[in-house]
Design an enzyme around this catalytic site. Structure first.
Site, PDB file in Angstrom:
ATOM      1  CE  LYS A   1     -63.113  -4.663   2.064  1.00  0.00           C
ATOM      2  NZ  LYS A   1     -64.258  -3.731   2.054  1.00  0.00           N
TER       3      LYS A   1
ATOM      4  NE  ARG B   1     -40.639  -8.935  -2.451  1.00  0.00           N
ATOM      5  CZ  ARG B   1     -39.329  -9.089  -2.590  1.00  0.00           C
ATOM      6  NH1 ARG B   1     -38.735 -10.147  -2.095  1.00  0.00           N
ATOM      7  NH2 ARG B   1     -38.631  -8.207  -3.244  1.00  0.00           N
TER       8      ARG B   1
ATOM      9  NE  ARG C   1     -64.907  -8.028   1.686  1.00  0.00           N
ATOM     10  CZ  ARG C   1     -63.799  -8.483   2.245  1.00  0.00           C
ATOM     11  NH1 ARG C   1     -63.018  -9.302   1.566  1.00  0.00           N
ATOM     12  NH2 ARG C   1     -63.456  -8.142   3.462  1.00  0.00           N
TER      13      ARG C   1
ATOM     14  CG  HIS D   1     -70.492   0.609   5.842  1.00  0.00           C
ATOM     15  ND1 HIS D   1     -71.555  -0.168   6.235  1.00  0.00           N
ATOM     16  CD2 HIS D   1     -69.465   0.261   6.646  1.00  0.00           C
ATOM     17  CE1 HIS D   1     -71.165  -0.965   7.222  1.00  0.00           C
ATOM     18  NE2 HIS D   1     -69.908  -0.716   7.495  1.00  0.00           N
TER      19      HIS D   1
ATOM     20  CD  GLU E   1     -65.287  -3.890  -1.296  1.00  0.00           C
ATOM     21  OE1 GLU E   1     -66.175  -3.712  -0.463  1.00  0.00           O
ATOM     22  OE2 GLU E   1     -64.190  -3.299  -1.265  1.00  0.00           O
TER      23      GLU E   1
HETATM   24  N1  GLY Z   1     -66.229  -4.409   6.232  1.00  0.00           N
HETATM   25  C1  GLY Z   1     -66.600  -4.671   4.906  1.00  0.00           C
HETATM   26  C2  GLY Z   1     -65.815  -5.753   4.256  1.00  0.00           C
HETATM   27  O1  GLY Z   1     -65.081  -6.452   4.925  1.00  0.00           O
HETATM   28  O2  GLY Z   1     -65.919  -5.907   3.074  1.00  0.00           O
END
Ligand code: GLY
Length: 360
Positions: free
Chosen positions: A143, A121, A241, A248, A237
């Site tokens: 990420k 976890r 973000r 992209h 995000e």
């Molecule tokens: N590479 C894009 C981000 O980290 O949001």
């Protein structure tokens, strides 16, 4: 050595930047964590180049250290590979105080981050990025992911590292095309956030391509500071973000439609940025000078700027598969002027189609 802080409350961490940092990873880590053991996860060639430097620093701290080697390449970013690492961590009896150290580029960082997020976890991990792309982008911001046969980065988690250590010396041995691909992300930061960075890149591109250390330190630090600010404002995000996605949207479609074999990520992003700037101009969001400057800089960096011969309808279909597409609406980042962008939540297909049909 320079230190930047990512301020995310209890998930805050530092990014350390500079030359000759690999030998100090153990010492730097000891200031934040008291590991029960260290597991260094890396590619065989990086282990050969830098493994001893890191391991001896860990041993100096009195930490038991093991190494797990992962084959190079995107094909290692799978649940199967993650499972192999879980097996090994269990064999080693790793517990929640064990620390994973990810030494490598985006593949290693994403994979190890994902394993760290899920093993028992969640256990601490440290990013030691060795490519320009990972130093300015993927190692910062939490990420983590592995790929699914149906799409890249489809299985993952937001999970922040405890420390990021970017040793600029590792860039000296980076293949030239990988270095240039990393520059695409640096150009992106200039376009979305910082006109001074963009000017700096235009003025210093020759020195940067010769790996001038002062220039590298400046562009990497500035890029990380921008990423830190964006991530602090919108860690998961929900909206803001997404500005990091400039170039992209089309870049991912180009990568997918050329089966990830014609362009590496930063190259596809370079083409995507030129297209996004052109679209911005077509929609009256920016002056003609903007796409011209972006295209010029992209070309000076030795990156591709022209869309390959692909079917427009297939490109549009591919946009609907992007993770950022929600409720069947294509999100697009447009540029208003260098340093200022606009997030469009529902970009009409017809406008993209018109762009793809025009001479770009
Ligand atoms: N590479 C894009 C981000 O980290 O949001």
């Amino acid at each position: 050595m320079q230190r930047l802080k990512i301020d995310l409350g209890e998930r805050s961490y530092d990014i350390l930047l500079g030359p000759e940092l690999l030998a100090k990873v153990g010492e730097s880590l000891s200031q934040t964590l008291q590991p029960s053991r260290i597991v260094l996860i890396t590619h065989p060639f990086l282990c050969q180049l830098y493994g001893d430097k890191l391991s001896s620093g860990f041993k100096d701290q009195g930490w038991a250290t093991d190494v797990i080697e992962v084959p190079e390449g995107e094909t290692s970013k799978t649940l199967k590979q993650a499972e192999k690492i879980y097996d090994r961590l269990l064999e080693l009896k790793c517990d929640r105080k064990s620390v994973l150290v990810a030494l490598g580029g985006g593949v290693i960082g994403d994979l190890v981050g994902f394993v760290a997020a899920t093993y028992q976890r969640g256990i601490p991990f440290v990013q030691v990025p060795t490519t320009l792309l990972s130093q300015v982008d993927s190692s910062v911001g939490g990420k983590t992911a592995v790929n699914h046969p149906r799409g890249k980065n489809m299985i993952g988690a937001f999970y922040q590292p405890r420390l990021v250590i970017a040793d600029l010396d590792t860039l000296q041995s980076l293949p030239k095309n990988e270095f240039r691909a990393g520059l695409a992300e640096v150009i992106k930061y200039g376009v979305i956030y910082d006109a001074d960075l963009f000017d700096y890149l235009e003025k210093n591109v020759e020195k940067i391509l010769k790996l001038d250390k002062e220039c590298l330190a400046h562009i990497i630090k500035t890029s990380c500071a921008i990423k830190a600010d964006v991530v602090e404002k919108d860690e998961r995000e929900s909206h803001y973000r997404m500005i990091l996605n400039f170039g992209h949207t089309l870049g991912h479609a180009i990568e997918a439609l050329t089966h990830y074999s014609q362009f590496i990520h930063g190259e596809a992003v370079a083409i995507g940025m030129v297209c996004a700037a052109k679209l911005s101009h077509q929609l009256g969001k920016c002056s003609e000078e903007v796409p011209i400057r972006i295209k010029e800089l992209v070309k000076k960096c030795g990156l591709p700027a022209d869309l390959p011969d692909l079917d427009s309808q297939s490109i549009i279909e591919s946009l609907y598969h992007d993770k950022k597409t929600m409720n069947n609406k294509i999100k697009f980042i447009l540029v208003k002027e260098i340093g200022k962008i606009e997030i469009v939540d529902d970009m009409p297909e017809a406008d993209i189609f018109k762009l793809l049909q025009s001479e770009i």
